[in-house]
Structures are given as structure tokens and as C-alpha cells.
Write an enzyme that holds these catalytic residues in place. Sequence first.
Site, PDB file in Angstrom:
ATOM      1  N   ASP A  50      33.202  -2.935   6.036  1.00 28.19           N
ATOM      2  CA  ASP A  50      34.518  -3.369   5.573  1.00 28.19           C
ATOM      3  C   ASP A  50      35.009  -2.465   4.451  1.00 28.19           C
ATOM      4  OD1 ASP A  50      36.470  -5.979   5.334  1.00 28.19           O
ATOM      5  OD2 ASP A  50      36.057  -5.138   3.354  1.00 28.19           O
ATOM      6  N   TYR A  55      40.656   0.964  -1.601  1.00 29.26           N
ATOM      7  CA  TYR A  55      39.371   1.346  -2.201  1.00 29.26           C
ATOM      8  C   TYR A  55      39.246   2.853  -2.400  1.00 29.26           C
ATOM      9  CZ  TYR A  55      38.209  -3.364  -0.467  1.00 29.26           C
ATOM     10  OH  TYR A  55      38.211  -4.703  -0.170  1.00 29.26           O
ATOM     11  N   LEU A 219      29.074 -13.612  -3.326  1.00 32.36           N
ATOM     12  CA  LEU A 219      28.062 -13.783  -4.381  1.00 32.36           C
ATOM     13  C   LEU A 219      28.736 -13.950  -5.745  1.00 32.36           C
ATOM     14  CD1 LEU A 219      25.636 -10.936  -3.193  1.00 32.36           C
ATOM     15  CD2 LEU A 219      25.653 -13.344  -2.530  1.00 32.36           C
ATOM     16  N   ILE A 277      20.647  -3.835  -0.491  1.00 32.07           N
ATOM     17  CA  ILE A 277      21.274  -3.656   0.833  1.00 32.07           C
ATOM     18  C   ILE A 277      20.271  -4.090   1.910  1.00 32.07           C
ATOM     19  CG2 ILE A 277      22.124  -1.962   2.526  1.00 32.07           C
ATOM     20  CD1 ILE A 277      23.193  -0.303   0.133  1.00 32.07           C
TER      21      ILE A 277
END
EC number: 1.1.1.188
Length: 323
Positions: A50, A55, A219, A277
Site C-alpha cells: 500500500d 508518500y 497499531l 516486518i
Amino acid sequence: MDPKSQRVKLNDGHFIPVLGFGTYAPEEVPKSEALEATKFAIEVGFRHVDSAHLYQNEEQVGQAIRSKIADGTVKREDIFYTSKLWCNSLQPELVRPALEKSLQNLQLDYVDLYIIHSPVSLKPGNKFVPKDESGKLIFDSVDLCHTWEALEKCKDAGLTKSIGVSNFNHKQLEKILNKPGLKYKPVCNQVECHPYLNQSKLLEFCKSHDIVLVAYAALGAQLLSEWVNSNNPVLLEDPVLCAIAKKHKQTPALVALRYQVQRGVVVLAKSFNKKRIKENMQVFDFELTPEDMKAIDGLNRNIRYYDFQKGIGHPEYPFSEEY
């Protein structure tokens, strides 16, 4: 459990992997880190990536995807890639050029999913965040239904396989769903979603219309970003979450991710740290009990880390509605 088969069918027939790799990083993080992290994520099994024009890392993310295709790790069709249309390009005539710009940066022929990043339209131009002298955002006025029609044309042109939205409330979704002559429904609504903001009403609404909820900030959030309300408690230090994690011999982060998977939410995990990750892939290795799920449901306090307060006052500011 094979993570590759962990996919959800979208309302247009395509499939989205339930665990996605998020690539957003604050501006001070070197763009090269997005390249390395995305390559590593694909190596350890992530198949859903994503990103967004905002970004400013699509060049690196595209390079990572292409290098993993070139070395035989994956084929293009194994990867589900999402890009987003930024707020300064919501005028219908700007939509296709914006997507073409992303494709050019990525050096890919198509994206799997193209979504409207936010319903709050900003003044067109080369500034991501156009502001006036007093530092206020310069809003634009756009009918989101017209923006949507431009996305439908991008899908018909084969530039994207699926189209969706992000940061929409249920009324804004309804507006699109009830649009006369609607050709394609949004396949997803990507929103902030975590145990402190579990979006249960929006999730129910989306499910009733066969729209997938995709969770960002699953998170919580790093409290340093300019978009983040830093007065909020740190989600991963929550005692209930920590106790459940301890019981399952997992981390609080994995419990927060697993919670979403079990609710039928597609969840984005964002980390450039190799250990984390890899660890995030373990979300498929354990299961929360109904009691665990109920306890995590009980943590909801409608805390929004990304409240986008600068957008307040815009007619399409999404977060004034309850859901």
C-alpha cells in the site's frame, strides 16, 4: 497457514490479500528505506503493498516490486498494489493524469487498487498541502460523485483493476452508492482502525454493502507526525492488549493485527524494521478466542490519531459524523 491464500474477494471479483504492507514514512526517513523495506516485505511473504502519491516514494516502491519480479520471487499478478489519489487532484479532469503520474513513477502498467485518499478536496496545483498566508488549508469544491466517475473511467481504461475510497464516512459512501448511473461500487473504504477506534458501525455498514474495510494505523500511530493528535495514549502499551499477547506468547502488535483479520478487516502493517516486518507475517500463526475478541472490542474509546483537524470546516470533512 499459507499467507498467499489469505485473500478476500472484492465486490468486483478481484481478490485482496488480508495483510498488507504499508509504506508511509515521515519525510525525514530516507526514501531508500522504502525500497529496501518493500523488497524485504515481499521476500518474507507480503503480497499486498500500500502506497500513495502523497508518500512521495512510489518510485522506490515500484523499483522494489519490479526487482522482486525480475529475480523470480513473484510475478506481477501475485502482487496487489494500492495507490491513492491525493486531495489536490479530485477535480474529475485531474484524476487520470494523477494515476498516470503514479504509474510513471512506479514504472508499472496498472495498479490493482486506486482509491480517493480523502474526501477533503484541496486547491489543485503542485503543492500537496496548499495554505494561505495565515497557514490555513486552501480548500477546493468538488462533487465527489464526479470524482468517482473519473475513477470508473480509469478502471475501464485498464489503468487500475479496482477502485475504492479512503477516510469516507457512511454518508459519503451512501452518496456514491446512490449515485444515478453508478457503474462500479467502491470495493473498499480504507480508514484508521484499531482497538481504540474499532469502527464497528462503519464496519457493519461496509459489510452490508459488500465493501471491504481496510485498516490503517492498526497499531495506533507514531505520535510525531504532523497529522497526528499527540495527546492520545499509546495503544500498544494497553494492559488488556499486553495481557492477551502474553497469554498467546505473541506481541501486542500481532494481537492488534490478528484482531482485525478475525473481524474480516483487511489490515495494513507498517514498519521498515526487518525484524518487525517478518514478525507481522506471524499474524496467521495463532487465533484469538471469542473472549479475547470481546475484551479487545471493549477497549474502543473512539480515539482518532489521524483526526486531520486542519480539514475541519470543509463541507466534506468526514469525521464530524459518528461513523
